[in-house]
Write an enzyme that holds these catalytic residues in place. Structure first.
Site, PDB file in Angstrom:
ATOM      1  CD  GLU A 161      -1.930  -3.344   9.480  1.00 31.98           C
ATOM      2  OE1 GLU A 161      -1.619  -2.146   9.292  1.00 31.98           O
ATOM      3  OE2 GLU A 161      -2.560  -4.026   8.651  1.00 31.98           O
ATOM      4  CG  HIS A 214      -1.902  -1.126   1.220  1.00 28.73           C
ATOM      5  ND1 HIS A 214      -2.387  -1.701   2.383  1.00 28.73           N
ATOM      6  CD2 HIS A 214      -2.503  -1.782   0.203  1.00 28.73           C
ATOM      7  CE1 HIS A 214      -3.234  -2.660   2.082  1.00 28.73           C
ATOM      8  NE2 HIS A 214      -3.312  -2.732   0.761  1.00 28.73           N
TER       9      HIS A 214
END
Length: 800
Positions: free
Chosen positions: A534, A364
């Site tokens: 994350e 991403h």
């Protein structure tokens, strides 16, 4: 060969030079093409249907044109003999010539999050003729989908912004990773901004990065981004925008910093047509007049930054020996996706023994924090420390540092130029549409055929949660052992990094919507430890970092902690003459030395050891003047339960070992409760102490009996009758007389030891206790332990 064939031949070289099968397939492929091209003649050279390619050259020999294959391209992508591969943009994108550079800088103090005052307002801007469009990226949607790319993008003259002569701010975002669609001046010092969605989509508005000039110092400006689509945001929880000033960087060497007042995130429309939009507003005063400044969602890390970093590795004569850089594939825009193979050069006998670890990042493009973690990992694993050397000796690392360079270049937040989320397409067979994830999956599949892959981790950023955490895959439907195994590495990471990593935020399940992610696909391929890490865009709610933003150094430090936890988790073979101590453990050992000296002054005072009257073979019991159970109680006293892991019953031996080491890592963090004791990496407890007044000997505990007798957390009940055996190496040499901890092998085979008992005198006898000390030579362990230093093993046993 066609352009697509060209991509396929050298893109398939995803494994290092040891993979002979890839080279054979490559040469076979080239031979077939040469055979076809050999039919070409001088007449066909001028044929308009002759395939356009740069890989076939025609040479005029003996009256006819003879085709030959061009020399292979440099597979490194970055080379010491030439410039970096130029960045390619979609052909319609306008790109300014200015190269944006930012300095690396870390604030001296952690930057606190914004605390709302309750006076934040939601600015309302009714339609007014006074509103002026000051920036508009009109060329973003000339085509409905990606067509082709060019170096530098659009070749027509750049559209110049209007040159305002008043105090209107000037905006720019036509540089690498920049993202801005439209800016409207709604008041004298207030601006309404629209972020460009990901190219060829109408959504994914989260990332922003733009330049501002023509400002006045001391004026309160307001900026409002009006087209966010996520209802929840870290800006509602104290996150501040990032700001960079070129004058501050030059004058004071200050880089990116968190700024802003009156920060508020709110919904700005009633939801017409079922679409809700949200705004982020903040106020700010620029520090200098006529400065060049930047605002960003997170610390930028561009494709050019990566290329420069890899070029530095390739030009380094040391690092380039154990870090090979190859091209995994090319993207839709023909930008290179790099793959790094990091390991100590292999010998033939070791080629299949080393296990593999796989790391990927930046699937991403707007999650730039993942690139900073990846940079920290590479800095450490390519460093000169003994632990980094040990990791390279033990594993083969396959690293893909930027999976989506096209999206990074154009300033997308989530998608590639296909307009799709690559992290939902690892199961896709469309190699041409999703090349980077297709070739990554193919590389992993081929790697697993040759060696065991013990861990896969994909690095990401998170826009709604604080701290750093992991997503794993639930193995409870298979067995309880697999259920526990998925949680071991994240738990170790939380113990090694308690102020950044949150184990309670980790999740271990497989949702149907996530079945196309790298984490799930690799897990189903057979990698048991398959994770998504994350990292928040904001900061921490843990420990000393509570209530502060993460800096780039904080993110980079996670790379070190990842390596440290990998050593803890895998526990490489200690029979090699290499020390496995991490930096934290070495510091802990130094602290234990100091604590040992203090403890000796308290407990010794001249009475800790007794004088022996004979030579080293006639050693007497020289333990402190304490009850026999004192030593056991001292090293096994109860510690407060701060995250200790309950060891499951009937668990296999390897799992017991890892959980035991987890608890020991926890004990290392409890300094105030263990002033003179530090848990070693492997062994329950090891004591170095004086046995005689004239000479010193190493004393270690010999594991035996049940798990409870091994663990320093669950000590045995006090035993009134105990015996102590000591196993002594040959050639005893004087050593330090301090009590301290030291590491040793966890599962020592008792059959290796040969006992030769020597009866020692008994001192300080009490009516209810009796001890005996025996010395036995240990020839087998002398060569591998402590470089020939004498070692004594204490064994506590109940006397019937």
């Amino acid at each position: 060969m066609s352009e697509d064939s060209e991509k396929e031949d050298y893109s398939d070289r995803t494994i290092s030079d040891e993979d002979e099968s890839d080279e054979d397939m490559f040469m076979k492929f080239v031979s077939e093409d040469l055979h076809r091209c050999a039919l070409l003649t001088a007449d066909s050279f001028g044929d308009p249907f002759f395939p356009r390619t740069t890989q076939i050259l025609l040479e005029y020999q003996l009256g006819r044109w003879v085709p030959r294959l061009r020399e292979p391209r440099d597979l490194y992508g970055v080379s010491s003999s030439g410039p970096l591969s130029p960045t390619r943009w979609p052909y319609h994108c306008e790109v300014i010539d200015e190269k944006v550079q930012h300095i690396d800088w870390t604030p001296s103090c952690p930057e606190p999050v914004y605390i709302p005052t309750g006076l934040e307002t939601e600015p309302l801007y009714p339609d007014s003729k006074e509103a002026t469009v000051v920036y508009l990226a009109e060329d973003a949607y000339k085509e409905p989908c990606f067509v082709y790319s060019r170096v530098g993008g659009n070749r027509t003259p750049l559209k110049q912004p209007v040159d305002y002569r008043d105090n209107t701010l000037m905006f720019e975002a036509r540089f690498e990773s920049g993202n801005l669609q439209k800016v409207v001046k709604v008041a004298e010092y207030e601006y309404q901004l629209t972020v460009r969605p990901d190219l060829f989509t109408n959504k994914h508005t989260q990332w922003y990065y733009f330049q501002v000039t023509n400002m006045r110092a001391g004026i309160v400006y307001r900026f409002t981004i009006v087209n966010f689509t996520k209802p929840a945001s870290l800006y509602s929880r104290g996150m501040r925008p990032l700001f960079y000033s070129e004058k501050e960087a030059k004058a004071h060497h200050i880089g990116w910093q968190r700024i802003g007042d009156q920060i508020k995130y709110y919904r700005n429309n009633p939801g017409q047509d079922g679409q809700h939009y949200f705004s982020l507003t903040w106020t700010f005063q620029f520090p200098h007049n006529k400065d060049t400044c930047y605002f960003a969602h997170c610390y930028p890390y561009t494709y050019t930054n990566l290329q420069e970093y890899l070029s530095g590795i390739n030009n380094d004569p040391v690092r380039s020996k154990f870090c090979k850089i190859r091209v995994l594939c090319h993207t839709l825009a023909r930008n290179m996706v790099y793959i790094l193979t990091i390991t100590t050069p292999l010998k033939n006998s070791d080629s299949r023994k080393r296990k593999a670890v796989i790391l990927t990042a930046r699937v991403h493009p707007g999650e730039t924090n993942s690139s900073w973690i990846m940079k920290g990992f590479l800095d450490y694993i390519l460093g000169h420390s003994s632990d980094a050397q040990l990791l390279r000796d033990t594993f083969i690392f396959k690293v893909v540092p930027m999976l989506n360079p096209d999206g990074v270049i154009v300033g997308n937040y989530r998608c590639s130029l296909a307009g799709r989320d690559l992290n939902r397409n690892y199961t896709s067979l469309l190699k041409e549409s999703f090349p980077s994830v297709w070739y990554t999956r193919n590389m992993v599949h081929r790697l697993m055929e040759k060696r065991e892959v013990i861990l896969y981790c994909d690095l990401h950023g998170h826009s709604r949660k604080e701290n750093i955490f992991m997503y794993g895959c639930d193995g409870s439907d298979r067995s309880k052992t697999l259920y526990l195994q998925q949680r071991i590495f994240p738990l170790m990471l939380s113990k090694n990094c308690p102020d950044k990593f949150s184990f309670s935020a980790c999740k271990f399940n497989v949702q149907k919507s996530k079945e196309g992610t790298g984490r799930v696909v690799m897990w189903k391929m057979g990698i048991r430890n398959s994770f998504t890490m994350e990292a928040t865009f904001c900061g921490s709610t843990l420990g000393n970092k509570r209530g502060t933003h993460f800096s780039t150094k904080d993110l980079e430090s996670m790379g070190y902690h990842f390596c440290d936890s990998l050593l803890d988790y895998c526990d490489p073979d200690r029979t090699k003459k290499k020390h496995l101590k991490t930096k934290k453990e070495r510091n802990s050992t130094i602290a234990s030395h100091q604590n040992a000296r203090e403890g000796q002054e308290v407990y010794d005072r001249g009475h800790l050891l007794q004088r022996h009257k004979q030579s080293n073979s006639d050693v007497k019991d020289t333990r402190p003047n304490e009850p026999d159970g004192y030593m056991v109680d001292y090293f096994r006293r109860q510690l407060p339960n701060q995250g200790l892991v309950k060891i499951p019953e009937r668990a296999p031996s390897w799992l017991l070992k890892k959980y035991l080491r987890l608890n020991q890592a926890t004990c290392r963090n409890i300094k105030k409760y263990s002033t003179s004791w530090t848990a070693p990496r492997n062994h329950p407890f090891v004591i170095q102490g004086d046995v005689t007044a004239n000479s010193s000997e190493w004393v270690q505990s010999k594991p035996h009996g049940s798990l409870e007798s091994l663990s320093p957390l669950k000590g045995p009940k006090k035993n009134k009758n105990s015996q102590i055996w000591a196993i002594k190496n040959e050639d005893i040499k004087p050593l330090s007389s301090n009590w301290e901890t030291a590491s040793s092998s966890f599962g020592m085979d008792a059959n290796v030891l040969k006992y030769k008992s020597l009866q020692a005198e008994e001192t300080n006898q009490q009516s209810s206790k009796r001890t005996a000390l025996h010395l036995t030579k240990n020839k087998d362990e002398q060569a591998n332990k402590n470089d020939g230093q004498p070692t004594l093993y204490l064994k506590f046993q109940r006397e019937s």
